[in-house]
Motif scaffolding. Structure first.
Motif, mmCIF file in Angstrom:
data_model
loop_
_atom_site.group_PDB
_atom_site.id
_atom_site.type_symbol
_atom_site.label_atom_id
_atom_site.label_comp_id
_atom_site.label_asym_id
_atom_site.label_seq_id
_atom_site.Cartn_x
_atom_site.Cartn_y
_atom_site.Cartn_z
ATOM 1 N N THR A 249 0.815 -1.213 0.000
ATOM 2 C CA THR A 249 0.000 0.000 0.000
ATOM 3 C C THR A 249 0.849 1.265 0.000
ATOM 4 O OG1 THR A 249 -0.096 -0.094 2.424
ATOM 5 C CG2 THR A 249 -1.904 -1.122 1.186
ATOM 6 N N ARG A 250 2.151 1.128 0.080
ATOM 7 C CA ARG A 250 3.041 2.297 0.167
ATOM 8 C C ARG A 250 3.904 2.386 -1.087
ATOM 9 N NH1 ARG A 250 6.456 4.140 5.392
ATOM 10 N NH2 ARG A 250 4.293 4.379 6.036
ATOM 11 N N ALA A 251 3.860 3.544 -1.753
ATOM 12 C CA ALA A 251 4.747 3.824 -2.878
ATOM 13 C C ALA A 251 5.905 4.686 -2.379
ATOM 14 C CB ALA A 251 3.995 4.556 -3.986
ATOM 15 N N VAL A 252 7.090 4.402 -2.851
ATOM 16 C CA VAL A 252 8.252 5.196 -2.441
ATOM 17 C C VAL A 252 8.958 5.697 -3.691
ATOM 18 C CG1 VAL A 252 8.547 3.942 -0.278
ATOM 19 C CG2 VAL A 252 9.758 3.177 -2.296
ATOM 20 N N LEU A 253 9.505 6.899 -3.594
ATOM 21 C CA LEU A 253 10.204 7.452 -4.742
ATOM 22 C C LEU A 253 11.465 8.185 -4.298
ATOM 23 C CD1 LEU A 253 9.604 10.837 -5.246
ATOM 24 C CD2 LEU A 253 7.311 9.886 -5.361
ATOM 25 N N ASP A 254 12.477 8.124 -5.152
ATOM 26 C CA ASP A 254 13.708 8.881 -4.987
ATOM 27 C C ASP A 254 13.782 9.881 -6.127
ATOM 28 O OD1 ASP A 254 14.403 7.411 -2.776
ATOM 29 O OD2 ASP A 254 15.726 6.046 -3.861
ATOM 30 N N ALA A 255 14.188 11.103 -5.809
ATOM 31 C CA ALA A 255 14.202 12.165 -6.808
ATOM 32 C C ALA A 255 15.431 13.036 -6.639
ATOM 33 C CB ALA A 255 12.933 13.023 -6.687
ATOM 34 N N SER A 256 15.951 13.543 -7.777
ATOM 35 C CA SER A 256 17.116 14.422 -7.745
ATOM 36 C C SER A 256 17.094 15.297 -8.992
ATOM 37 C CB SER A 256 18.397 13.583 -7.708
ATOM 38 O OG SER A 256 19.518 14.394 -7.408
ATOM 39 N N PRO A 257 17.678 16.499 -8.957
ATOM 40 C CA PRO A 257 17.714 17.342 -10.144
ATOM 41 C C PRO A 257 18.486 16.684 -11.283
ATOM 42 C CG PRO A 257 18.255 18.595 -8.166
ATOM 43 C CD PRO A 257 18.243 17.166 -7.777
ATOM 44 N N GLY A 258 18.113 17.005 -12.509
ATOM 45 C CA GLY A 258 18.814 16.509 -13.677
ATOM 46 C C GLY A 258 18.272 15.174 -14.145
ATOM 47 N N LEU A 259 19.091 14.463 -14.925
ATOM 48 C CA LEU A 259 18.690 13.179 -15.480
ATOM 49 C C LEU A 259 18.657 12.103 -14.397
ATOM 50 C CD1 LEU A 259 20.816 13.247 -18.767
ATOM 51 C CD2 LEU A 259 18.429 13.923 -18.465
ATOM 52 N N GLY A 260 17.856 11.065 -14.650
ATOM 53 C CA GLY A 260 17.691 10.017 -13.653
ATOM 54 C C GLY A 260 18.924 9.158 -13.453
ATOM 55 N N GLU B 200 0.951 12.769 -7.682
ATOM 56 C CA GLU B 200 0.698 12.489 -9.094
ATOM 57 C C GLU B 200 1.537 11.306 -9.572
ATOM 58 O OE1 GLU B 200 1.322 15.921 -11.458
ATOM 59 O OE2 GLU B 200 -0.312 17.086 -10.565
ATOM 60 N N LEU B 201 2.805 11.284 -9.156
ATOM 61 C CA LEU B 201 3.670 10.173 -9.531
ATOM 62 C C LEU B 201 3.152 8.855 -8.955
ATOM 63 C CD1 LEU B 201 7.147 11.896 -9.114
ATOM 64 C CD2 LEU B 201 6.377 10.701 -11.175
ATOM 65 N N ALA B 202 2.734 8.890 -7.700
ATOM 66 C CA ALA B 202 2.212 7.675 -7.075
ATOM 67 C C ALA B 202 0.954 7.202 -7.785
ATOM 68 C CB ALA B 202 1.931 7.914 -5.597
ATOM 69 N N ALA B 203 0.088 8.150 -8.180
ATOM 70 C CA ALA B 203 -1.141 7.782 -8.888
ATOM 71 C C ALA B 203 -0.825 7.170 -10.253
ATOM 72 C CB ALA B 203 -2.034 9.011 -9.043
ATOM 73 N N LEU B 204 0.146 7.749 -10.955
ATOM 74 C CA LEU B 204 0.558 7.152 -12.226
ATOM 75 C C LEU B 204 1.124 5.753 -11.995
ATOM 76 C CD1 LEU B 204 2.329 9.946 -14.332
ATOM 77 C CD2 LEU B 204 0.348 8.581 -14.984
ATOM 78 N N GLY B 205 1.903 5.628 -10.931
ATOM 79 C CA GLY B 205 2.466 4.322 -10.607
ATOM 80 C C GLY B 205 1.393 3.280 -10.371
ATOM 81 N N ARG B 206 0.311 3.666 -9.693
ATOM 82 C CA ARG B 206 -0.783 2.721 -9.450
ATOM 83 C C ARG B 206 -1.437 2.305 -10.777
ATOM 84 N NH1 ARG B 206 0.903 0.638 -5.250
ATOM 85 N NH2 ARG B 206 0.892 1.892 -3.351
ATOM 86 N N ARG B 207 -1.537 3.248 -11.706
ATOM 87 C CA ARG B 207 -2.089 2.892 -13.015
ATOM 88 C C ARG B 207 -1.199 1.871 -13.720
ATOM 89 N NH1 ARG B 207 -3.150 8.109 -16.490
ATOM 90 N NH2 ARG B 207 -3.685 6.463 -18.006
ATOM 91 N N VAL B 208 0.109 2.084 -13.626
ATOM 92 C CA VAL B 208 1.046 1.139 -14.241
ATOM 93 C C VAL B 208 0.917 -0.232 -13.568
ATOM 94 C CG1 VAL B 208 3.477 0.620 -14.665
ATOM 95 C CG2 VAL B 208 2.646 2.975 -14.882
ATOM 96 N N GLU B 209 0.851 -0.227 -12.239
ATOM 97 C CA GLU B 209 0.742 -1.481 -11.494
ATOM 98 C C GLU B 209 -0.540 -2.222 -11.867
ATOM 99 O OE1 GLU B 209 1.859 -2.045 -7.094
ATOM 100 O OE2 GLU B 209 -0.325 -1.838 -7.050
ATOM 101 N N ARG B 210 -1.643 -1.486 -11.964
ATOM 102 C CA ARG B 210 -2.911 -2.138 -12.332
ATOM 103 C C ARG B 210 -2.821 -2.736 -13.732
ATOM 104 N NH1 ARG B 210 -5.200 2.302 -9.581
ATOM 105 N NH2 ARG B 210 -5.492 3.444 -11.542
ATOM 106 N N HIS B 211 -2.136 -2.042 -14.625
ATOM 107 C CA HIS B 211 -2.043 -2.543 -15.992
ATOM 108 C C HIS B 211 -1.260 -3.857 -16.041
ATOM 109 C CE1 HIS B 211 -1.997 -2.331 -20.375
ATOM 110 N NE2 HIS B 211 -0.716 -2.709 -20.313
ATOM 111 N N PHE B 212 -0.142 -3.908 -15.333
ATOM 112 C CA PHE B 212 0.696 -5.112 -15.382
ATOM 113 C C PHE B 212 0.286 -6.159 -14.359
ATOM 114 C CE2 PHE B 212 3.661 -2.043 -17.402
ATOM 115 C CZ PHE B 212 3.943 -2.751 -18.552
ATOM 116 N N GLY B 213 -0.453 -5.747 -13.332
ATOM 117 C CA GLY B 213 -0.924 -6.699 -12.343
ATOM 118 C C GLY B 213 0.043 -7.027 -11.234
ATOM 119 N N VAL B 214 1.226 -6.398 -11.228
ATOM 120 C CA VAL B 214 2.216 -6.639 -10.175
ATOM 121 C C VAL B 214 2.905 -5.316 -9.850
ATOM 122 C CG1 VAL B 214 2.670 -9.057 -10.765
ATOM 123 C CG2 VAL B 214 3.984 -7.246 -11.881
ATOM 124 N N PRO B 215 3.474 -5.183 -8.627
ATOM 125 C CA PRO B 215 4.182 -3.949 -8.275
ATOM 126 C C PRO B 215 5.314 -3.652 -9.254
ATOM 127 C CG PRO B 215 3.781 -5.263 -6.312
ATOM 128 C CD PRO B 215 3.400 -6.117 -7.478
#
Length: 879
Positions: free
Chosen positions: A195-206, A266-281
């Protein structure tokens, strides 16, 4: 956004060499690899993905046609400089032109990566901000070559993936002018909480975040709000250069957050859409452009998560891994799990618990769950009962101490708060069982007459040994019925035989109460040395005695010393052609102990009588022990002397205060020594019955293989008790077996198994802070006093393991199948177990220092490293 981007590169569609990303789906994986197929799925779901195309595996196969891939290093060098065939170069150039000749990211996409079972994250190469056609073709070549990097080859070997079956495609995508980028996990990869989404973020490219060169901001989102935010220093950023390529930029300050709460949600919500599409975290790479738009650049399954047990009522529930509590880290075969369910159903019927097991003998109780090939039990009801809490933590404190600690931490969770009247419900279920099997009376009888108790336990064992097998002309259905009935009655061994050794534990408590400070833990360990009447200890000493017989016969000794191939020795034994002393001695040993095995509670594991390689390896190991004082029988006798002296010293100390207390303490400790060794007998009886049931099912497997319903007789153990009946009725189960064998092989590679798992995927132990002492010692549960400094030997599977005399045995856990190694070990370190778990008891009886319940011991200690094991303090020092 996805639709507009997708239309930019439609000209290559239909080409076997270059394919538009928007046309790809998961079924295209063989020709475009996992990364490209996943991006195509994201586009099909309407998610924001930068437009681009894929250079297919057909293009790689053409370019690498003349490259010898049996030498990975040479293959890598050749592919870096290979001439891209003209038609492939033309197709790539046309697709790039259709994309607008814009800067692009070029990413490898192997056919074995970004899969539900293997991520291959970072194993092949990525090149960012590629400008111009020549640079693009060179980046494609370098991606092809990265299929043969040392790390990629080693990773495939670890996962058992054949190099010859892997192909590489290349993803080319429009570069995002990323102002901020990072990684999003739709489930917490540390705790496992879904139930918990986690994200790491930094300026510039990933790249800065993915490569680990920066300390990013870390945020956690749960149920629509940011629940955790830790700001990193973000001292480095990777930026795109105007002429192509990237540069590393030092940043002045990272004090401010680089994503807002709104963007995180917003990122977490997009992530949930991706997870629902593939069916796994999912593990997702993302970027925010200059306009604040979110782009998804990659998505793959999180392969490290342990599977989630199913909650019966949708509420949060807690599950304990009983496989680990029994000293078993490896997965259990499907038939083994089915047998667990039968035995569990019998227990549930004894305690009057409702469920399908009440009418169906092969149905497991509702609390039983097979997760990740391991046996779990829903312990939620116990956590909500004061009686259950006390019983669970005390029992697990004996069997698997760290599990008890984890459960105690859950007591404070409101989801597991005690329920009114739960105490009386527990009492009403337990008391009738105690009365039915006369448990209190049998305990008192054992204390009154240990000899009678031993005779009673021996009679139960003899009765188990006399259970008749099915007649030779029995049908397969009759054999399955006989196996099921044997498993159904197997559990009754415990309430009939366990009270004998329970009487010994009762006397231990009495002795501690009466002696007070005159009987500390170290002294009690000494009293428990070399206990008599322990069937496992007796088995090991019998094996040592056989080794001495073999040593005395030069021909037999030479056969063991000179033949490294244990399978060849086993074949000679089955043919009856080993030297006489070894042939007859081994046959006699197996007549008594052939029902045992490594991981013996799994009915799917071959018994020693079927595969004696492990026993032969142990005998060969014993022949290398030349120090008479270190001989197991000598050490056992020395342990008896230590125990007698420790008992006498305690009685003497207590006698200075009270003569009658001293006599009572002496009586109680005497009963402890006479009875506690019987603790191994019930399991020995149970394993004997499991072996009988296994023989019945093996015969069915032979018949099914003869009728070509299975490929091999042993495949029967990758069915279950329902599926085997379907096979008998003519259903071809080979496809089912193949899938289960593949899953079993994957689970064999899993090194970390949760002791306790919640139904939302959370592993509570992962949330607790590990206690790391200042001196760097590894901390566990004291199990057997003494201090030894010696080289470590990490053993993950005892079959064929070589342990030099005096080495410290470091193991995930142990069961009786491991104990032949104890005879030459200088000390024992285990990841699992409690002070009275099997490994701890046997270590004490052999007088070797032991520390159990040491987290990650097999990964934190390396073979050959010199370690000091302090069994009294429960500490392992890395020297």
């Amino acid at each position: 956004m996805a639709t507009a981007e997708r239309s930019a590169a439609t000209s290559p569609v239909g080409s076997p060499l270059v394919v538009d990303l928007g046309e790809l789906r998961s079924t295209d994986l063989p020709r475009v690899g996992g990364k490209a197929a996943n991006l195509g799925e994201l586009i099909s779901a309407g998610l924001p993905v930068p437009g681009g195309f894929c250079v297919t595996t057909e293009a790689y196969a053409r370019a690498a046609a003349d490259v010898d891939t049996t030498d990975p290093g040479r293959a890598r060098d050749l592919l870096r400089t290979v001439a891209v065939p003209d038609d492939i170069a033309a197709a790539i150039t046309a697709a790039h032109r259709a994309l607008g000749d814009v800067p692009v990211a070029v990413r490898s996409s192997a056919t074995a990566e970004d899969l539900p079972t293997a991520s291959f994250a970072g194993q092949q190469d990525t090149y960012l901000n590629i400008v111009g056609t020549e640079a693009l073709l060179d980046a494609v070549r370098r991606c092809w070559a990265s299929l043969w990097t040392d790390r990629a080859v080693a990773y495939r070997a670890e996962l058992g993936i054949d190099d010859a079956e892997v192909r590489l495609a290349v993803v080319v995508q429009r570069m995002v002018d990323a102002q901020v980028a990072g990684v999003l996990f739709t489930a917490d990869p540390v705790s496992g909480r879904r139930t918990r989404a986690v994200l790491d973020a930094s300026p510039g490219l990933g790249e800065a975040v993915v490569s680990g060169m920066v300390n990013p901001d870390h945020l956690a989102v749960e149920r629509g709000r940011v629940v955790d935010r830790r700001l990193g220093d973000k001292a480095v950023a990777v930026r795109a250069l105007p002429g192509g390529g990237t540069e590393r930029v030092e940043l002045a300050s990272g004090a401010d957050a680089c994503v807002t709460d709104r963007q995180a949600l917003e990122l977490a919500a997009l992530g949930r859409r991706v997870e629902r599409h593939f069916g796994v975290p999912q593990d997702i790479e993302w970027a925010l452009d200059g306009a604040g738009a979110i782009w998804l650049t990659q998505a793959r399954p999180i392969t490290s998560l342990y599977p989630v047990p199913v909650s019966r009522d949708g509420a949060l529930r807690a599950f304990v891994c009983v496989s680990l509590a029994q000293g078993l880290t490896r997965p259990i075969t499907p038939m083994g799990l089915s047998a667990f369910g039968v035995i569990g159903g019998t227990a549930a019927r004894l305690f009057g618990l409702p469920g399908p097991h009440t009418t169906d003998p092969v149905a497991p109780p509702p609390a039983f769950a097979a997760v990740g090939g391991r046996a779990f039990v829903d312990i939620t009801a116990g956590l909500r009962s004061p009686v259950g809490r006390a019983a669970a933590t005390r029992i697990l404190g004996i069997m698997e101490a760290r599990t008890g600690v984890v459960l105690r931490d859950l007591f404070a969770d409101p989801a597991f708060a005690p329920v009114p009247r739960a105490r009386w419900r527990a009492v009403r279920r337990v008391v009738p069982v105690l009365v039915r099997f006369r448990v209190p009376l049998v305990m008192l009888q054992a204390v009154a007459s240990p000899t009678a108790a031993r005779n009673r336990v021996a009679a139960l064992g003899a009765r188990a040994a006399r259970v008749p097998a099915s007649p030779p002309d029995a049908t397969s259905t009759e054999r399955v019925d006989r196996a099921t009935q044997t498993l159904t009655t197997a559990l009754h061994v415990f309430p009939r035989s366990a009270p004998a050794f329970a009487g010994g534990f009762l006397m231990r408590v009495v002795a501690r109460r009466l002696a007070g400070d005159d009987l500390d833990d170290v002294t009690m360990d000494a009293v428990l040395r070399s206990l008599p009447n322990n069937v496992t200890t007796e088995m090991d000493l019998q094996l040592w005695a056989l080794a001495q017989q073999v040593r005395a016969d030069p021909t037999s000794a030479a056969a063991l010393r000179d033949t490294a191939d244990l399978a060849a020795l086993a074949a000679l034994f089955r043919a009856g052609t080993l030297p006489t002393a070894l042939q007859n001695g081994l046959a006699g040993f197996l007549r008594r102990y052939g029902h045992r095995a490594v991981a013996e509670i799994d009915i799917g594991m071959p018994r020693w009588s079927e595969q004696p390689e492990h026993v032969l390896g142990a005998l060969a190991n014993y022949l290398r022990l030349d120090d008479p004082d270190a001989a197991p029988d000598a050490r056992f006798a020395a342990g008896e002397r230590v125990a007698r002296q420790a008992l006498a010293d305690v009685v003497a100390r207590v006698g200075r205060r009270s003569r009658w207390r001293a006599r009572a303490v002496g009586f109680a400790l005497g009963r402890v020594r006479e009875l506690v060794g019987l603790r191994e007998a019930p399991k020995d009886h149970l394993v004997r019955l499991i072996a009988l049931a296994r023989a019945e099912l093996a015969a069915v497997g032979t018949e099914l293989a003869e009728h070509e319903l299975l490929d091999a007789p042993g495949d029967v153990f990758f069915l279950d008790l329902r599926a085997i009946r379907a096979s008998i009725d003519g259903v071809d189960q080979r496809h089912l077996v193949a899938g289960r064998r593949e899953e079993y092989a994957r689970e064999l590679r899993r090194r970390h198994i949760p002791r306790v798992l919640l139904s939302d995927g959370t592993e509570p132990e992962a949330l607790a802070r590990a206690d790391v002492p200042d001196d760097g010692a590894l901390i566990g549960t004291p199990a057997s006093a003494g201090t030894v400094t010696a080289p470590a030997r990490v053993v993950l599977d005892p079959v064929g393991a070589r342990l030099e005399p005096g080495e410290v045995l470091v193991a995930p856990s142990t069961d009786p199948g491991w104990t032949p190694l104890f005879l030459t070990a200088g000390a024992l370190v285990m990841e699992m177990g409690g002070a009275n778990s099997h490994g701890a008891v046997v270590a004490r009886e052999y007088g070797i220092p032991a520390v159990v319940g040491v987290p990650d011991a097999t990964s934190r200690i390396e073979t050959g490293a010199r370690v000091t094991v302090d069994g009294a303090a429960g500490r392992v020092h890395l020297n």
